[in-house]
Motif scaffolding. Structure first.
Motif: not given
Length: 292
Positions: A1-7, A17-25
């Motif tokens: 899962m991504l965090s606000d800081a990472q984004i 490039r696409r970065y996955a969060d979770y469950d298809g997001l």
């Protein structure tokens, strides 16, 4: 899962490039730095992408909620409307990204400035706001024709070469399918060959040296004399730095040389005498022969 800081810290790369969060997001980062939320779903055995909006207008929490709503909609048998909006990349944006990659490889500040000014002055006013995938060979040719009409044929060729490099960068990044500049290669006027004769007659050489000796400009006169004593190119004389002078030796850095190899110039007593005189004027600065 991504965090606000990472984004927030996600940086643009050479390609999207696409970065996955979770469950298809996913969050997609374009080469210009724009960030876009996407939901990857499967419906009737086929995969698709659904747009959820741009970041930071749509934050992480809201993107997850929109993704959950889209999942419930699919579960209820309601097809998702809309498709991911393709990020429009203008020629100006791609050129800016190409320059950032170029500057990491070039060590000469002069080369960086020259490459930038060619595109900024001669191309961006006409093609800068155009989507890079929509630019045609005739669009590039019209830019080149303006330079040819002004008689700056060598600049026209340099601009054409730089445009080709930018388009090939865009092809590698998946932003356009091909380099349109390649189609006009034979349509550009050739640069006429110019040969400058050298003074070989001893009498004429003597007249030149006497003319330099009485030239009124102090720094310019000593630069011309130093040039005559070292046989170096005008650009090398202009960019000579005190840090490169060591006694009776001048070591020119590789990035300043045409062949990209360091060059050592032995200095005669007369050349050292010129340096001793100019040092009174420019010794506290960076360049040996500074411009006013």
């Amino acid at each position: 899962m991504l965090s606000d800081a990472q984004i927030k810290n996600l940086k643009p790369l050479k390609a999207r490039r696409r970065y996955a969060d979770y469950d298809g997001l996913y969050i997609e980062v374009g080469i210009t730095g724009k960030k876009h939320w996407l939901y990857r779903y499967t419906q009737n055995g086929k995969r698709g992408w659904h747009s959820l909006g741009e970041y930071p207008m749509v934050g992480l929490r809201e993107a997850r909620e929109l993704k959950d709503n889209a999942r419930r909609q699919l579960y209820d048998g309601v097809p998702l409307s809309g498709t991911p909006q393709e990020e429009v990349h203008t020629f100006g944006e791609v050129a800016l990204n190409w320059f950032s990659q170029l500057e990491q490889r070039l060590t000469s500040e002069k080369e960086k400035q020259t490459a930038r000014s060619r595109i900024k002055n001669h191309v961006l006013p006409f093609l800068g706001d155009r989507p890079v995938e929509q630019i045609k060979p005739t669009d590039i040719l019209s830019v080149i024709r303006r330079l040819e009409e002004r008689g700056t044929l060598e600049v026209a060729h340099r601009v054409y070469q730089t445009c080709g490099r930018i388009f090939r960068f865009a092809v590698a990044a998946g932003l356009c399918e091909r380099d349109p500049a390649a189609d006009i290669k034979g349509a550009i006027m050739p640069v006429p060959q110019r040969h400058f004769s050298s003074i070989t007659d001893p009498v004429q050489v003597g007249a030149l040296l006497r003319a330099i000796d009485i030239y009124p400009g102090g720094v310019v006169r000593m630069a011309m004399m130093f040039s005559a004593l070292t046989f170096c190119r005008p650009g090398e004389i202009r960019h000579a730095e005190w840090s490169e002078i060591n006694g009776d030796e001048w070591k020119i850095a590789a990035e300043k040389m045409k062949m990209r190899r360091p060059h050592i110039v032995p200095l005669s007593l007369q050349a050292v005498d010129v340096l001793d005189k100019i040092k009174i004027i420019s010794g506290s600065g960076r360049y040996v022969f500074p411009s006013a």
